[in-house]
Design a protein around this motif. Structure first.
Motif, PDB file in Angstrom:
ATOM      1  N   ALA A 151       0.868  -1.288   0.096  1.00 37.76           N
ATOM      2  CA  ALA A 151       0.079  -0.100   0.002  1.00 37.76           C
ATOM      3  C   ALA A 151       0.837   1.216  -0.151  1.00 37.76           C
ATOM      4  N   GLY A 152       0.037   2.458  -0.571  1.00 35.62           N
ATOM      5  CA  GLY A 152       1.068   3.815  -0.508  1.00 35.62           C
ATOM      6  C   GLY A 152       1.800   3.643  -1.879  1.00 35.62           C
ATOM      7  N   GLU A 153       1.459   4.957  -2.515  1.00 34.07           N
ATOM      8  CA  GLU A 153       2.048   5.148  -3.776  1.00 34.07           C
ATOM      9  C   GLU A 153       3.242   6.275  -3.896  1.00 34.07           C
ATOM     10  N   LEU A 154       4.267   5.988  -4.299  1.00 35.42           N
ATOM     11  CA  LEU A 154       5.261   7.211  -4.489  1.00 35.42           C
ATOM     12  C   LEU A 154       4.717   8.138  -5.447  1.00 35.42           C
ATOM     13  N   ASP A 155       4.981   9.302  -5.392  1.00 41.80           N
ATOM     14  CA  ASP A 155       4.601  10.303  -6.060  1.00 41.80           C
ATOM     15  C   ASP A 155       5.363  10.236  -7.605  1.00 41.80           C
ATOM     16  N   ALA A 156       4.791   9.721  -8.502  1.00 42.78           N
ATOM     17  CA  ALA A 156       5.598   9.349  -9.821  1.00 42.78           C
ATOM     18  C   ALA A 156       5.986  10.457 -10.463  1.00 42.78           C
ATOM     19  N   GLU A 157       5.807  11.705 -10.218  1.00 38.16           N
ATOM     20  CA  GLU A 157       6.684  12.822 -10.983  1.00 38.16           C
ATOM     21  C   GLU A 157       7.759  13.074 -10.279  1.00 38.16           C
ATOM     22  N   LEU A 158       8.217  12.509  -9.102  1.00 36.17           N
ATOM     23  CA  LEU A 158       9.400  12.813  -8.210  1.00 36.17           C
ATOM     24  C   LEU A 158      10.184  11.304  -8.245  1.00 36.17           C
ATOM     25  N   LEU A 159       9.525  10.288  -7.858  1.00 37.86           N
ATOM     26  CA  LEU A 159      10.399   9.248  -7.631  1.00 37.86           C
ATOM     27  C   LEU A 159       9.631   7.931  -8.074  1.00 37.86           C
ATOM     28  N   ARG A 160      10.424   6.687  -8.309  1.00 36.64           N
ATOM     29  CA  ARG A 160       9.906   5.637  -8.747  1.00 36.64           C
ATOM     30  C   ARG A 160      10.413   4.538  -7.861  1.00 36.64           C
ATOM     31  N   PRO A 161       9.844   3.185  -7.920  1.00 34.53           N
ATOM     32  CA  PRO A 161      10.453   2.393  -7.111  1.00 34.53           C
ATOM     33  C   PRO A 161      11.653   1.483  -8.059  1.00 34.53           C
ATOM     34  N   TYR A 162      12.595   1.170  -7.400  1.00 34.03           N
ATOM     35  CA  TYR A 162      13.760   0.538  -8.182  1.00 34.03           C
ATOM     36  C   TYR A 162      14.368  -0.703  -7.399  1.00 34.03           C
ATOM     37  N   PHE A 163      14.622  -1.687  -7.961  1.00 34.22           N
ATOM     38  CA  PHE A 163      15.199  -3.076  -7.419  1.00 34.22           C
ATOM     39  C   PHE A 163      16.321  -3.464  -8.042  1.00 34.22           C
ATOM     40  N   TRP A 164      17.081  -3.797  -7.023  1.00 31.47           N
ATOM     41  CA  TRP A 164      18.505  -4.637  -7.550  1.00 31.47           C
ATOM     42  C   TRP A 164      18.440  -5.994  -6.987  1.00 31.47           C
ATOM     43  N   GLN A 165      19.018  -6.896  -7.893  1.00 33.28           N
ATOM     44  CA  GLN A 165      19.072  -8.334  -7.629  1.00 33.28           C
ATOM     45  C   GLN A 165      20.354  -8.926  -7.071  1.00 33.28           C
ATOM     46  N   ILE A 166      20.538  -9.400  -6.248  1.00 33.56           N
ATOM     47  CA  ILE A 166      21.867 -10.136  -5.593  1.00 33.56           C
ATOM     48  C   ILE A 166      22.218 -11.456  -6.305  1.00 33.56           C
ATOM     49  N   SER A 167      23.193 -11.698  -6.699  1.00 35.73           N
ATOM     50  CA  SER A 167      23.787 -12.620  -7.383  1.00 35.73           C
ATOM     51  C   SER A 167      23.996 -13.783  -6.325  1.00 35.73           C
ATOM     52  N   ARG A 168      23.841 -15.110  -6.419  1.00 37.79           N
ATOM     53  CA  ARG A 168      23.857 -15.981  -5.681  1.00 37.79           C
ATOM     54  C   ARG A 168      24.763 -17.185  -6.250  1.00 37.79           C
ATOM     55  N   ASP A 169      25.754 -17.709  -5.417  1.00 37.66           N
ATOM     56  CA  ASP A 169      26.707 -18.638  -5.797  1.00 37.66           C
ATOM     57  C   ASP A 169      25.898 -20.029  -5.788  1.00 37.66           C
ATOM     58  N   PRO A 170      26.238 -21.061  -6.771  1.00 38.91           N
ATOM     59  CA  PRO A 170      25.416 -22.130  -6.529  1.00 38.91           C
ATOM     60  C   PRO A 170      25.821 -23.075  -5.724  1.00 38.91           C
ATOM     61  N   VAL A 171      27.069 -23.059  -5.034  1.00 41.45           N
ATOM     62  CA  VAL A 171      27.353 -23.763  -3.707  1.00 41.45           C
ATOM     63  C   VAL A 171      27.304 -23.044  -2.427  1.00 41.45           C
ATOM     64  N   ASP A 172      27.694 -22.067  -2.297  1.00 48.11           N
ATOM     65  CA  ASP A 172      27.888 -21.135  -1.117  1.00 48.11           C
ATOM     66  C   ASP A 172      26.552 -20.554  -1.124  1.00 48.11           C
ATOM     67  N   ARG A 173      25.373 -20.776  -0.868  1.00 45.50           N
ATOM     68  CA  ARG A 173      24.100 -20.007  -0.940  1.00 45.50           C
ATOM     69  C   ARG A 173      24.105 -18.750  -0.031  1.00 45.50           C
ATOM     70  N   PHE A 174      25.191 -18.541   0.852  1.00 46.44           N
ATOM     71  CA  PHE A 174      25.332 -17.211   1.496  1.00 46.44           C
ATOM     72  C   PHE A 174      26.203 -16.296   0.783  1.00 46.44           C
ATOM     73  N   ASP A 175      26.380 -16.486  -0.261  1.00 44.91           N
ATOM     74  CA  ASP A 175      27.595 -15.723  -0.957  1.00 44.91           C
ATOM     75  C   ASP A 175      27.209 -15.576  -2.337  1.00 44.91           C
ATOM     76  N   CYS A 176      27.545 -14.283  -3.106  1.00 45.70           N
ATOM     77  CA  CYS A 176      27.316 -13.958  -4.351  1.00 45.70           C
ATOM     78  C   CYS A 176      28.394 -14.839  -5.197  1.00 45.70           C
ATOM     79  N   LEU A 177      28.072 -14.884  -6.431  1.00 48.85           N
ATOM     80  CA  LEU A 177      28.691 -15.813  -7.216  1.00 48.85           C
ATOM     81  C   LEU A 177      30.322 -15.394  -7.478  1.00 48.85           C
TER      82      LEU A 177
END
Length: 530
Positions: A151-177
């Protein structure tokens, strides 16, 4: 993927269809995409399987510009897997406006657009331990994650949502690749990697229009020759330019430098804390999320970015902000990670047992609510990361000082600009005001970020060197063309963030790898192997 040592190769001369210089994410992506095509691919890596101070000494440089908070040596990893040895695994991709010419940003604009690169993002994601490679950096994220939009909307004239994705190592699942430890396991027919193989010169014909061979120095000091039909320079944001400039035995200005563009337009991301919350602050929907998508479980960081509308209206640069939780010294999750990795001790076990309630809440949130882990916090910081405008005087040249191989080290004159400071202050004020409007406790702005402040802006570089071999349609304005081929050199290509004409605010690795996938397709088509 066959991995060996140059000093044990036994060949005075080595040949390949494609020679890739550098085994970081861009170089290995090119090589991996060419695997099985019938092309013989040779990858030359200056370092070894592990980090070695003797190899890292070759990254030395002279600083002639703005002070750098992150020594470039620590992020320029001369070893198998390159910068994935020290990266944070955080990935994003560019906004449409980042590719567009902007009247208030001189020398902005890419010769390709977002739509042209988008198909390569998903293919690139597979090389980086990611799920989706696109469709996650705005409100489209919620549908991808199968979750209701908060719920709740940013004022689209000012800000917008942005997402980053975090890499994952296939063996050590607590670490990035970390690419290096996994490369030997990759199925890559036709690809050979030679370690401790430092390229010291690109040798061209007298006119500088074709690379005939490269000289490679091994750990034993012996120089060998590598010949190939095509060469891909993927040595990193600093080394790509330095090596072109240093290859001046035949062409005095350096390879591909007919118009004095090599090394110019050096950019980075400026980053820092703009406001803080106490340890009990509620970041609400602007915090971190762990979501489960159709591609499996992947971690995303949720933040905000300046809207395109306000960038255009107020002539601002692109900028993103996010909350960063700073764990306290007694936070138990690092102890849990060490125990699960088999590296913990009795102190870690004692800390985990003492915080069993917090750990149980965290397991419940991760398994059933698919959100971030609750941490024991010291504070919560609101941080920003913003682009720099391209500046031809922000540049890499050659120092008079040489390294132990007799090669000139890089001289780096990195510059910052008032437009960056103005953007950071404006973005910080907008974010704090929007959070308050949406019912979140407003973080306290840093003194320098307050309206009307004349204090120095303490934003630092983020070890993301980009732009010094920029892409352009016109050879007078850049170093490579739309296919990442060096202008005026028929068989030399460049991979990596050094080809970016502008850098946006997003971490560069995913975009660099997408361009590397695209480059591999180009090379296959030219060889009749597509």
């Amino acid at each position: 993927m066959r991995i060996g040592e140059l000093d044990r190769a036994g060949d005075a001369e080595l040949t390949a269809d494609v020679c890739v210089i550098g085994s970081g994410p861009a170089g290995i992506t090119v090589a991996s995409e060419l695997a099985g095509s019938g092309l013989a691919v040779l990858v030359l890596e200056s370092g070894g399987r592990q980090e070695d101070p003797a190899d890292e000494e070759l990254n030395d440089y002279d600083n002639a510009g703005a002070a750098r908070a992150t020594p470039l040596q620590s992020a320029r990893n001369r070893m198998l897997g390159g910068s994935t040895h020290t990266w944070s695994g955080r990935c994003g991709y560019f906004d449409d406006i980042d590719y567009a010419p902007r009247s208030w940003v001189p020398d902005s604009g890419w010769p390709i657009g977002a739509a042209e690169l988008r198909p390569y993002l998903d293919r690139g994601a597979r090389h980086l331990g990611l799920g989706p490679g696109s469709g996650f950096n705005d409100d489209a994220f919620w549908a991808l994650a199968g979750r209701a939009r908060p719920a709740g909307e940013l004022d689209a004239e000012l800000l917008r949502p942005y997402f980053w994705q975090i890499s994952r190592d296939p063996v050590d699942r607590f670490d990035c690749l970390r690419l290096g430890p996994h490369l030997a396991e990759r199925t890559a027919p036709g690809v050979r990697v030679l370690l401790h193989a430092t390229v010291t010169h690109l040798t061209t014909d007298p006119a500088g229009g074709r690379v005939h061979e490269v000289e490679v120095t091994g750990a034993d000091g012996r120089v060998r020759i590598v010949r190939a039909q095509r060469f891909v320079l993927a040595a990193g944001g600093i080394e790509n330019a330095r090596l072109l400039l240093a290859s001046r035995r035949i062409v005095p200005a350096g390879v591909g430098n007919r118009h004095d563009r090599v090394g110019r337009y050096l950019m980075d991301h400026r980053c820092g804390v703009v406001a803080t919350l106490g340890p009990t602050g509620d970041v609400g929907r602007f915090g971190k999320y762990v979501v489960r998508t159709a591609q499996g479980s992947h971690t995303f960081l949720h933040g905000v970015a300046l809207s395109e509308a306000i960038q255009r209206r107020e002539e601002l640069l692109n900028c993103a902000l996010w909350f960063q939780e700073v764990p306290s010294a007694d936070d138990p999750w690092d102890s849990v990670k060490r125990l699960l990795r088999g590296r913990g001790d009795r102190h870690d076990l004692r800390r985990a047992v003492a915080d069993a309630g917090l750990l149980a809440r965290g397991a419940r949130r991760r398994l059933f609510q698919h959100t971030g882990l609750p941490r024991r916090l010291d504070r919560i910081e609101l941080r920003c990361m913003l682009e720099q405008p391209p500046d031809p005087d922000s540049r890499i040249t050659l120092s008079e000082r040489t390294d132990r191989l007799g090669q000139p080290v890089a001289r780096i004159d990195w510059r910052t600009h008032p437009a960056e400071d103005r953007t950071a202050r404006r973005a910080a004020g907008l974010a704090v005001a929007e959070f308050a409007r949406l019912g979140c406790p407003a973080p306290e702005l840093a003194d320098w970020a307050r309206p009307g402040s004349e204090l120095a802006v303490p934003l630092t570089d983020w070890a993301h060197p980009t732009g010094a071999t920029r892409m352009s349609s016109d050879p007078r304005h850049g170093v490579v063309d739309v296919n990442c081929r060096v202008h005026g050199v028929e068989n030399l290509y460049i991979a990596g963030s050094s080809v970016f004409p502008t850098a946006g605010h997003a971490n560069p690795t995913l975009t660099a790898v997408a361009l590397a996938v695209r480059l591999a397709d180009t090379l296959k088509a030219l060889s009749g192997r597509s």
